[in-house]
Design a protein around this motif. Structure first.
Motif, PDB file in Angstrom:
ATOM      1  N   ILE A  10      11.372-115.876 -40.204  1.00 10.24           N
ATOM      2  CA  ILE A  10      10.856-116.667 -41.235  1.00 10.24           C
ATOM      3  C   ILE A  10      10.485-115.929 -42.866  1.00 10.24           C
ATOM      4  O   ILE A  10      10.458-116.983 -43.500  1.00 10.24           O
ATOM      5  N   GLY A  11      10.259-115.012 -42.306  1.00  5.29           N
ATOM      6  CA  GLY A  11       9.328-114.139 -43.447  1.00  5.29           C
ATOM      7  C   GLY A  11       8.799-112.844 -42.871  1.00  5.29           C
ATOM      8  O   GLY A  11       9.327-112.271 -42.481  1.00  5.29           O
ATOM      9  N   THR A  12       7.803-113.176 -44.161  1.00  2.00           N
ATOM     10  CA  THR A  12       6.928-111.351 -43.434  1.00  2.00           C
ATOM     11  C   THR A  12       5.633-111.440 -44.220  1.00  2.00           C
ATOM     12  O   THR A  12       5.506-112.177 -45.199  1.00  2.00           O
ATOM     13  N   VAL A  13       5.043-110.427 -43.750  1.00  3.56           N
ATOM     14  CA  VAL A  13       3.992-110.370 -45.126  1.00  3.56           C
ATOM     15  C   VAL A  13       3.505-108.828 -45.175  1.00  3.56           C
ATOM     16  O   VAL A  13       4.455-108.044 -44.286  1.00  3.56           O
ATOM     17  N   LEU A  14       4.007-108.570 -46.559  1.00  3.68           N
ATOM     18  CA  LEU A  14       4.532-107.480 -47.204  1.00  3.68           C
ATOM     19  C   LEU A  14       2.422-106.808 -47.458  1.00  3.68           C
ATOM     20  O   LEU A  14       1.545-107.613 -47.896  1.00  3.68           O
ATOM     21  N   ILE A  15       2.514-105.407 -47.436  1.00  2.00           N
ATOM     22  CA  ILE A  15       1.096-104.661 -47.241  1.00  2.00           C
ATOM     23  C   ILE A  15       1.073-104.302 -48.278  1.00  2.00           C
ATOM     24  O   ILE A  15       1.988-102.890 -48.184  1.00  2.00           O
ATOM     25  N   MET A  16       0.032-103.839 -49.244  1.00  2.00           N
ATOM     26  CA  MET A  16       0.235-103.077 -50.702  1.00  2.00           C
ATOM     27  C   MET A  16      -0.944-101.384 -49.972  1.00  2.00           C
ATOM     28  O   MET A  16      -1.761-102.366 -49.714  1.00  2.00           O
ATOM     29  N   GLU A  17      -0.472-100.462 -50.299  1.00  2.39           N
ATOM     30  CA  GLU A  17      -1.530 -99.226 -49.772  1.00  2.39           C
ATOM     31  C   GLU A  17      -1.397 -98.457 -50.767  1.00  2.39           C
ATOM     32  O   GLU A  17      -1.032 -97.937 -51.143  1.00  2.39           O
TER      33      GLU A  17
ATOM     34  N   ALA B 160      -0.164-104.660 -59.416  1.00  4.54           N
ATOM     35  CA  ALA B 160       0.370-105.660 -59.049  1.00  4.54           C
ATOM     36  C   ALA B 160       2.574-106.663 -59.213  1.00  4.54           C
ATOM     37  O   ALA B 160       3.377-106.911 -58.263  1.00  4.54           O
ATOM     38  N   GLY B 161       3.173-105.887 -60.114  1.00  5.39           N
ATOM     39  CA  GLY B 161       4.499-106.337 -60.894  1.00  5.39           C
ATOM     40  C   GLY B 161       5.009-105.594 -59.492  1.00  5.39           C
ATOM     41  O   GLY B 161       6.237-105.841 -59.224  1.00  5.39           O
ATOM     42  N   LEU B 162       4.850-104.366 -58.851  1.00  3.61           N
ATOM     43  CA  LEU B 162       5.891-103.409 -57.422  1.00  3.61           C
ATOM     44  C   LEU B 162       5.081-104.601 -56.462  1.00  3.61           C
ATOM     45  O   LEU B 162       6.949-104.574 -55.490  1.00  3.61           O
ATOM     46  N   LEU B 163       3.855-104.870 -55.992  1.00  7.36           N
ATOM     47  CA  LEU B 163       4.624-105.782 -55.028  1.00  7.36           C
ATOM     48  C   LEU B 163       5.444-107.879 -55.351  1.00  7.36           C
ATOM     49  O   LEU B 163       6.353-107.047 -54.344  1.00  7.36           O
ATOM     50  N   MET B 164       5.641-107.253 -56.352  1.00  6.57           N
ATOM     51  CA  MET B 164       6.180-109.101 -56.657  1.00  6.57           C
ATOM     52  C   MET B 164       7.761-107.893 -56.525  1.00  6.57           C
ATOM     53  O   MET B 164       8.792-108.575 -56.110  1.00  6.57           O
ATOM     54  N   ARG B 165       8.017-107.702 -57.026  1.00  6.67           N
ATOM     55  CA  ARG B 165       9.608-106.462 -56.964  1.00  6.67           C
ATOM     56  C   ARG B 165       9.824-106.045 -55.126  1.00  6.67           C
ATOM     57  O   ARG B 165      11.084-106.303 -55.406  1.00  6.67           O
ATOM     58  N   ALA B 166       8.894-106.194 -54.344  1.00  8.34           N
ATOM     59  CA  ALA B 166       9.589-105.596 -53.172  1.00  8.34           C
ATOM     60  C   ALA B 166       9.539-107.007 -52.568  1.00  8.34           C
ATOM     61  O   ALA B 166      10.346-106.795 -51.896  1.00  8.34           O
ATOM     62  N   GLY B 167       8.341-107.931 -53.225  1.00  2.04           N
ATOM     63  CA  GLY B 167       8.372-109.506 -52.576  1.00  2.04           C
ATOM     64  C   GLY B 167      10.268-109.440 -52.768  1.00  2.04           C
ATOM     65  O   GLY B 167      11.258-110.607 -52.089  1.00  2.04           O
ATOM     66  N   LEU B 168      10.244-109.653 -54.285  1.00  2.00           N
ATOM     67  CA  LEU B 168      12.118-109.848 -54.427  1.00  2.00           C
ATOM     68  C   LEU B 168      12.797-109.067 -53.728  1.00  2.00           C
ATOM     69  O   LEU B 168      14.211-110.178 -52.990  1.00  2.00           O
TER      70      LEU B 168
ATOM     71  N   ASP C 220      -5.631-100.157 -47.486  1.00  2.00           N
ATOM     72  CA  ASP C 220      -4.285-102.030 -48.108  1.00  2.00           C
ATOM     73  C   ASP C 220      -5.304-102.408 -49.383  1.00  2.00           C
ATOM     74  O   ASP C 220      -6.497-102.770 -49.056  1.00  2.00           O
ATOM     75  N   VAL C 221      -4.789-102.150 -49.828  1.00  2.00           N
ATOM     76  CA  VAL C 221      -5.930-103.008 -51.308  1.00  2.00           C
ATOM     77  C   VAL C 221      -4.895-103.778 -51.828  1.00  2.00           C
ATOM     78  O   VAL C 221      -5.304-104.730 -53.081  1.00  2.00           O
ATOM     79  N   GLY C 222      -3.584-105.037 -51.355  1.00  5.70           N
ATOM     80  CA  GLY C 222      -3.382-106.285 -51.430  1.00  5.70           C
ATOM     81  C   GLY C 222      -1.907-106.633 -50.490  1.00  5.70           C
ATOM     82  O   GLY C 222      -2.033-105.966 -49.340  1.00  5.70           O
ATOM     83  N   PHE C 223      -1.459-108.230 -50.870  1.00  6.15           N
ATOM     84  CA  PHE C 223      -1.116-108.746 -49.598  1.00  6.15           C
ATOM     85  C   PHE C 223       0.243-109.271 -50.491  1.00  6.15           C
ATOM     86  O   PHE C 223      -0.366-110.031 -51.444  1.00  6.15           O
TER      87      PHE C 223
ATOM     88  N   MET D  20       1.647 -94.824 -53.780  1.00  6.09           N
ATOM     89  CA  MET D  20       0.936 -95.879 -53.663  1.00  6.09           C
ATOM     90  C   MET D  20       2.312 -96.774 -52.869  1.00  6.09           C
ATOM     91  O   MET D  20       3.603 -96.473 -52.741  1.00  6.09           O
ATOM     92  N   THR D  21       2.213 -97.815 -51.552  1.00  5.61           N
ATOM     93  CA  THR D  21       3.266 -97.655 -50.659  1.00  5.61           C
ATOM     94  C   THR D  21       2.884 -99.363 -50.106  1.00  5.61           C
ATOM     95  O   THR D  21       2.455-100.415 -50.196  1.00  5.61           O
ATOM     96  N   ILE D  22       4.623-100.308 -50.381  1.00  4.59           N
ATOM     97  CA  ILE D  22       4.517-100.917 -49.722  1.00  4.59           C
ATOM     98  C   ILE D  22       5.333-100.939 -48.573  1.00  4.59           C
ATOM     99  O   ILE D  22       6.403-100.628 -48.425  1.00  4.59           O
ATOM    100  N   ARG D  23       4.907-102.342 -47.571  1.00  2.00           N
ATOM    101  CA  ARG D  23       5.428-102.473 -45.983  1.00  2.00           C
ATOM    102  C   ARG D  23       5.392-103.519 -45.320  1.00  2.00           C
ATOM    103  O   ARG D  23       4.440-104.037 -45.868  1.00  2.00           O
ATOM    104  N   HIS D  24       6.067-103.524 -44.000  1.00  2.00           N
ATOM    105  CA  HIS D  24       5.603-105.065 -43.828  1.00  2.00           C
ATOM    106  C   HIS D  24       4.408-104.679 -42.636  1.00  2.00           C
ATOM    107  O   HIS D  24       4.049-103.375 -42.307  1.00  2.00           O
ATOM    108  N   ALA D  25       4.235-106.103 -42.261  1.00  2.00           N
ATOM    109  CA  ALA D  25       2.118-106.005 -42.207  1.00  2.00           C
ATOM    110  C   ALA D  25       3.118-106.164 -40.213  1.00  2.00           C
ATOM    111  O   ALA D  25       3.739-106.190 -40.412  1.00  2.00           O
ATOM    112  N   MET D  26       2.144-104.791 -39.973  1.00  2.00           N
ATOM    113  CA  MET D  26       1.868-105.068 -38.441  1.00  2.00           C
ATOM    114  C   MET D  26       1.081-104.899 -37.627  1.00  2.00           C
ATOM    115  O   MET D  26      -0.455-105.438 -37.797  1.00  2.00           O
TER     116      MET D  26
END
Length: 136
Positions: A43-50, A89-97, A55-58, A1-7
């Motif tokens: 101004i921000g970013t979109v994170l992608i969960m892979e 889902a919690g991992l994506l939320m924590r990556a946002g924090l 890709d399974v989440g953003f 599982m990887t969380i990264r910035h959308a490109m």
């Protein structure tokens, strides 16, 4: 599982996830407007969960400087994880924090439905104010 910035090459999968989000929220949406207006750069970013190269989440994260206080507020505009990957889902939320902290945010907010409020409360979000809405 990887969380990264959308490109740029994530356009199609991110638009697909956005439309899945809209369907889950019983909303209509325009994938092109979402992609072209997404938070990026300063101004921000979109994170992608892979997961397993899919890709399974953003999460759409906005940095909002406030004149009151003053500080930068982290605003999670939307977050979606496909049902098959919800355990992450919690991992994506924590990556946002982590993203918000790295950009000087002192607080993070999230507009959510009543059904999603339990998830956010579990991660120490609390109700702050009543959001008032008017259809124009």
């Amino acid at each position: 599982m990887t969380i990264r910035h959308a490109m740029e090459h994530d356009k199609e999968s991110c638009q697909r996830l956005f439309m899945e989000y809209c369907s889950a929220m019983h909303e209509t949406g325009d994938a092109d407007i979402f992609w072209n207006g997404r938070p990026r750069d300063k101004i921000g970013t979109v994170l992608i969960m892979e997961v397993d190269s899919t890709d399974v989440g953003f999460g759409s994260l906005l940095l909002s400087p406030l004149a009151v206080s003053p500080f930068v507020l982290g605003v999670t505009q939307m977050m979606y994880v496909a049902p098959a990957a919800r355990k992450y889902a919690g991992l994506l939320m924590r990556a946002g924090l982590r993203y918000y902290r790295a950009h000087g945010c002192q607080r993070a907010t999230m507009f959510c439905t009543d059904t999603a409020s339990a998830f956010w409360a579990k991660h120490h979000y609390r109700p702050l104010a009543t959001l008032m809405e008017r259809t124009l």
